[in-house]
Design an enzyme around this catalytic site. Structure first.
Site, PDB file in Angstrom:
ATOM      1  N   ARG A  31     -64.998 -30.302  -9.267  1.00  0.00           N
ATOM      2  CA  ARG A  31     -65.698 -31.218 -10.181  1.00  0.00           C
ATOM      3  C   ARG A  31     -65.143 -32.647 -10.098  1.00  0.00           C
ATOM      4  O   ARG A  31     -65.107 -33.360 -11.106  1.00  0.00           O
ATOM      5  CB  ARG A  31     -65.615 -30.731 -11.633  1.00  0.00           C
ATOM      6  CG  ARG A  31     -66.331 -29.432 -11.896  1.00  0.00           C
ATOM      7  CD  ARG A  31     -67.819 -29.683 -12.049  1.00  0.00           C
ATOM      8  NE  ARG A  31     -68.525 -28.490 -12.460  1.00  0.00           N
ATOM      9  CZ  ARG A  31     -68.954 -28.250 -13.703  1.00  0.00           C
ATOM     10  NH1 ARG A  31     -68.763 -29.125 -14.646  1.00  0.00           N
ATOM     11  NH2 ARG A  31     -69.581 -27.134 -13.978  1.00  0.00           N
ATOM     12  N   ARG A  35     -67.512 -36.587 -15.250  1.00  0.00           N
ATOM     13  CA  ARG A  35     -67.472 -37.453 -16.434  1.00  0.00           C
ATOM     14  C   ARG A  35     -66.151 -38.164 -16.690  1.00  0.00           C
ATOM     15  O   ARG A  35     -66.085 -39.032 -17.527  1.00  0.00           O
ATOM     16  CB  ARG A  35     -67.864 -36.634 -17.672  1.00  0.00           C
ATOM     17  CG  ARG A  35     -69.345 -36.335 -17.717  1.00  0.00           C
ATOM     18  CD  ARG A  35     -69.650 -35.292 -18.756  1.00  0.00           C
ATOM     19  NE  ARG A  35     -69.029 -34.036 -18.375  1.00  0.00           N
ATOM     20  CZ  ARG A  35     -69.117 -32.922 -19.065  1.00  0.00           C
ATOM     21  NH1 ARG A  35     -69.752 -32.898 -20.201  1.00  0.00           N
ATOM     22  NH2 ARG A  35     -68.541 -31.824 -18.637  1.00  0.00           N
ATOM     23  N   ARG A  44     -74.799 -42.089 -15.513  1.00  0.00           N
ATOM     24  CA  ARG A  44     -75.240 -41.071 -16.471  1.00  0.00           C
ATOM     25  C   ARG A  44     -76.066 -41.690 -17.606  1.00  0.00           C
ATOM     26  O   ARG A  44     -76.905 -41.040 -18.196  1.00  0.00           O
ATOM     27  CB  ARG A  44     -73.992 -40.390 -17.029  1.00  0.00           C
ATOM     28  CG  ARG A  44     -74.227 -39.078 -17.732  1.00  0.00           C
ATOM     29  CD  ARG A  44     -72.865 -38.499 -18.033  1.00  0.00           C
ATOM     30  NE  ARG A  44     -72.925 -37.219 -18.721  1.00  0.00           N
ATOM     31  CZ  ARG A  44     -72.859 -37.098 -20.028  1.00  0.00           C
ATOM     32  NH1 ARG A  44     -72.760 -38.167 -20.799  1.00  0.00           N
ATOM     33  NH2 ARG A  44     -72.901 -35.894 -20.580  1.00  0.00           N
ATOM     34  N   ASP A  80     -75.595 -28.783  -8.404  1.00  0.00           N
ATOM     35  CA  ASP A  80     -75.187 -27.788  -9.397  1.00  0.00           C
ATOM     36  C   ASP A  80     -75.516 -26.402  -8.888  1.00  0.00           C
ATOM     37  O   ASP A  80     -76.438 -26.233  -8.087  1.00  0.00           O
ATOM     38  CB  ASP A  80     -75.880 -28.025 -10.736  1.00  0.00           C
ATOM     39  CG  ASP A  80     -75.100 -27.374 -11.865  1.00  0.00           C
ATOM     40  OD1 ASP A  80     -74.129 -27.973 -12.348  1.00  0.00           O
ATOM     41  OD2 ASP A  80     -75.422 -26.226 -12.235  1.00  0.00           O
ATOM     42  N   TYR A 157     -76.132 -16.678 -16.171  1.00  0.00           N
ATOM     43  CA  TYR A 157     -76.933 -17.742 -16.800  1.00  0.00           C
ATOM     44  C   TYR A 157     -78.400 -17.345 -16.905  1.00  0.00           C
ATOM     45  O   TYR A 157     -79.077 -17.651 -17.888  1.00  0.00           O
ATOM     46  CB  TYR A 157     -76.793 -19.057 -16.017  1.00  0.00           C
ATOM     47  CG  TYR A 157     -75.438 -19.693 -16.217  1.00  0.00           C
ATOM     48  CD1 TYR A 157     -75.150 -20.415 -17.376  1.00  0.00           C
ATOM     49  CD2 TYR A 157     -74.438 -19.559 -15.258  1.00  0.00           C
ATOM     50  CE1 TYR A 157     -73.900 -20.978 -17.567  1.00  0.00           C
ATOM     51  CE2 TYR A 157     -73.189 -20.114 -15.442  1.00  0.00           C
ATOM     52  CZ  TYR A 157     -72.922 -20.823 -16.599  1.00  0.00           C
ATOM     53  OH  TYR A 157     -71.682 -21.372 -16.793  1.00  0.00           O
TER      54      TYR A 157
HETATM   55  O1  CP3 Z   1     -67.422 -30.366  -8.041  1.00  0.00           O
HETATM   56  C1  CP3 Z   1     -68.142 -31.370  -7.918  1.00  0.00           C
HETATM   57  O2  CP3 Z   1     -67.730 -32.523  -8.114  1.00  0.00           O
HETATM   58  C2  CP3 Z   1     -69.553 -31.157  -7.422  1.00  0.00           C
HETATM   59  C3  CP3 Z   1     -70.554 -30.975  -8.414  1.00  0.00           C
HETATM   60  C4  CP3 Z   1     -70.634 -29.726  -9.264  1.00  0.00           C
HETATM   61  C5  CP3 Z   1     -71.253 -29.749 -10.545  1.00  0.00           C
HETATM   62  N1  CP3 Z   1     -71.379 -28.476 -10.971  1.00  0.00           N
HETATM   63  C6  CP3 Z   1     -71.713 -30.968 -11.212  1.00  0.00           C
HETATM   64  C7  CP3 Z   1     -71.904 -30.931 -12.672  1.00  0.00           C
HETATM   65  C8  CP3 Z   1     -70.312 -28.391  -8.992  1.00  0.00           C
HETATM   66  C9  CP3 Z   1     -69.573 -27.795  -7.806  1.00  0.00           C
HETATM   67  C10 CP3 Z   1     -70.807 -27.616 -10.083  1.00  0.00           C
HETATM   68  C11 CP3 Z   1     -70.721 -26.151 -10.119  1.00  0.00           C
HETATM   69  C12 CP3 Z   1     -71.056 -25.448 -11.363  1.00  0.00           C
HETATM   70  N2  CP3 Z   1     -72.066 -25.721 -12.248  1.00  0.00           N
HETATM   71  C13 CP3 Z   1     -70.424 -24.261 -11.794  1.00  0.00           C
HETATM   72  C14 CP3 Z   1     -69.328 -23.546 -11.050  1.00  0.00           C
HETATM   73  C15 CP3 Z   1     -68.028 -24.206 -11.191  1.00  0.00           C
HETATM   74  C16 CP3 Z   1     -67.412 -24.034 -12.536  1.00  0.00           C
HETATM   75  O3  CP3 Z   1     -67.134 -25.072 -13.159  1.00  0.00           O
HETATM   76  O4  CP3 Z   1     -67.157 -22.898 -12.907  1.00  0.00           O
HETATM   77  C17 CP3 Z   1     -71.033 -23.860 -13.000  1.00  0.00           C
HETATM   78  C18 CP3 Z   1     -70.650 -22.649 -13.839  1.00  0.00           C
HETATM   79  C19 CP3 Z   1     -72.072 -24.790 -13.265  1.00  0.00           C
HETATM   80  C20 CP3 Z   1     -73.056 -24.764 -14.381  1.00  0.00           C
HETATM   81  C21 CP3 Z   1     -72.930 -25.961 -15.214  1.00  0.00           C
HETATM   82  N3  CP3 Z   1     -73.359 -27.219 -14.839  1.00  0.00           N
HETATM   83  C22 CP3 Z   1     -72.369 -26.053 -16.502  1.00  0.00           C
HETATM   84  C23 CP3 Z   1     -71.761 -24.890 -17.263  1.00  0.00           C
HETATM   85  C24 CP3 Z   1     -72.485 -27.383 -16.887  1.00  0.00           C
HETATM   86  C25 CP3 Z   1     -72.156 -27.940 -18.226  1.00  0.00           C
HETATM   87  C26 CP3 Z   1     -70.696 -27.966 -18.473  1.00  0.00           C
HETATM   88  C27 CP3 Z   1     -70.183 -29.345 -18.289  1.00  0.00           C
HETATM   89  O5  CP3 Z   1     -69.201 -29.526 -17.572  1.00  0.00           O
HETATM   90  O6  CP3 Z   1     -70.793 -30.247 -18.893  1.00  0.00           O
HETATM   91  C28 CP3 Z   1     -73.060 -28.120 -15.829  1.00  0.00           C
HETATM   92  C29 CP3 Z   1     -73.313 -29.560 -15.756  1.00  0.00           C
HETATM   93  C30 CP3 Z   1     -72.606 -30.322 -14.708  1.00  0.00           C
HETATM   94  N4  CP3 Z   1     -72.568 -29.965 -13.395  1.00  0.00           N
HETATM   95  C31 CP3 Z   1     -71.934 -31.580 -14.859  1.00  0.00           C
HETATM   96  C32 CP3 Z   1     -71.507 -31.962 -13.590  1.00  0.00           C
HETATM   97  C33 CP3 Z   1     -70.797 -33.237 -13.207  1.00  0.00           C
HETATM   98  C34 CP3 Z   1     -71.802 -32.359 -16.144  1.00  0.00           C
HETATM   99  C35 CP3 Z   1     -73.073 -33.122 -16.309  1.00  0.00           C
HETATM  100  C36 CP3 Z   1     -72.956 -34.287 -17.260  1.00  0.00           C
HETATM  101  O7  CP3 Z   1     -72.848 -34.039 -18.460  1.00  0.00           O
HETATM  102  O8  CP3 Z   1     -72.966 -35.392 -16.757  1.00  0.00           O
END
Ligand code: CP3
Length: 347
Positions: A31, A35, A44, A80, A157
């Site tokens: 990640r 943010r 964003r 994602d 999910y």
């Molecule tokens: O790693 C990176 O920088 C690449 C991008 C990436 C995102 N999601 C961007 C994202 C990757 C590899 C993921 C994978 C992902 N997404 C997983 C597996 C990894 C993990 O953390 O276990 C899962 C379970 C998700 C599903 C998901 N997407 C959730 C649960 C959330 C909300 C939680 C949160 O962190 O806000 C997201 C949104 C998300 N995916 C964000 C980002 C940068 C946050 C979006 C925002 O609010 O701007």
């Protein structure tokens, strides 16, 4: 591969994945685009999450933001894991402050049997375009990682319909409707293979599979509901190294290292480096496992803890990373201290 990509200047990460000798461990952070970066927060404000994911120029810009800011040894495409459920006709919305919400989760056997993997790579062509563009824009600075969610984690999910601590609805569905659940897992496996192969053709130099919710399954259930599908996916990817991150599946390390065909295993912070090396008998590259919350410690403490982590894993067959994604409240200077400590190790 049809594209002519710029020559790679830093191959430390790919060498560590192949088990080749390295001068120091490579480093990146799960990640790392997100943010905690002010430049991400600027974009964003202007675009919704899926606008950012679906616009190749924005996904490319966000992928490269942490590379410019922190100079880690690998980039991971901004996207994602929930793109695959979208391609299987599950509506996904990202609700600020709540996380992902599915408008039409799987609620019964009919819903489950309606999941069919068709044209997944075509439907997600924006991801391939983002990957190809990012490979060009990175100009060979570091390798680019593609990724997908593991079938079990996507199932969580798709059935639960939202994030959860224990995914009780998803687990109940497994036990109540095993045949329908197996159908969904098989379609997810097909979809994931198709998706990852398309990412590789588009330019991904490694792929990582996120089984973020492996740890809520008992070892027996993991063997039945997660491991076979993970192995089918890793078995189908021959062109690039595969990193498997099955969070919480400490009990499966031995099997994952010898049977999955993966090049590396992601390790979370609940496992000690010694335990992980012992279970995998030093046979595979390990990636991890700094507790993301420890990035809130004072910088000298981060430096001490990161050095200690490297000492314990060893410098070879090792990729320094966090044990899960970086948190939004981590100061950029603290993330930089982590990356720099690895890059300066042994100097
Ligand atoms: O790693 C990176 O920088 C690449 C991008 C990436 C995102 N999601 C961007 C994202 C990757 C590899 C993921 C994978 C992902 N997404 C997983 C597996 C990894 C993990 O953390 O276990 C899962 C379970 C998700 C599903 C998901 N997407 C959730 C649960 C959330 C909300 C939680 C949160 O962190 O806000 C997201 C949104 C998300 N995916 C964000 C980002 C940068 C946050 C979006 C925002 O609010 O701007």
């Amino acid at each position: 591969m049809s594209q002519n990509f710029p020559k790679l200047k830093n191959d430390l990460f790919l060498r560590a994945l192949k088990g080749e000798k390295v001068e120091r461990p490579p480093v990146w952070m799960m990640r790392q685009a997100g943010r905690y970066l002010p430049q991400y927060m600027e974009l964003r404000k202007k675009y919704s999450f899926f606008e950012r994911v679906e616009t190749p120029e924005l996904a490319c810009e966000i992928t490269i933001q942490p590379i410019d800011e922190l100079e880690p040894d690998a980039a991971i495409i901004f996207s994602d894991i929930l793109t695959v459920p979208q391609a299987l006709n599950i509506d996904v919305e990202l609700v600020p402050g709540k996380g992902p919400v599915m408008g039409n989760p799987i609620q019964n056997e009919d819903d489950a049997f309606a999941v069919i993997a068709e044209d997944v790579a075509e439907k997600l062509d924006h991801v391939m375009k983002a990957i190809t563009l990012t490979r060009m824009e990175l100009n060979g600075r570091v390798p680019l990682i593609g990724f997908a969610g593991a079938p079990w984690t996507l199932f969580c999910y798709m059935v639960q319909g939202e994030g959860s601590r224990n995914f009780d609805k998803a687990k109940a569905f497994l036990y109540q409707h095993p045949d329908a659940s197996r159908h969904v897992m098989k379609e997810l496996t097909k979809a994931t293979i198709d998706y990852l192969q398309a990412q590789i053709r588009a330019g991904a130099q490694t792929v990582q599979i996120f089984d973020s919710w492996a740890g809520i399954l008992s070892p027996d259930d993991f063997n039945e509901w997660a491991l076979p599908y993970l192995m089918e996916i890793t078995g189908a990817i021959k062109e690039v190294p595969v990193i498997l991150f099955a969070k919480g599946a400490w009990y499966a390390l031995e099997r994952l290292s010898f049977k999955s065909g993966a090049s590396a295993l992601g390790i979370d912070w609940v496992i000690s480096p010694e335990f992980a090396r012992e279970k995998t008998r030093n046979s595979i590259t390990l990636q991890g496992n700094f507790d993301p919350t420890q990035l809130l410690a004072p910088i000298p403490e981060i430096e001490k803890k990161a050095k200690r982590m490297i000492q314990r894993f060893g410098t070879q067959r090792y990729i320094a990373n966090l044990g899960h994604g970086i948190l939004p409240n981590i100061p950029v200077d603290h993330a930089r201290a982590f990356v720099d400590t690895v890059k300066n190790y042994g100097k």
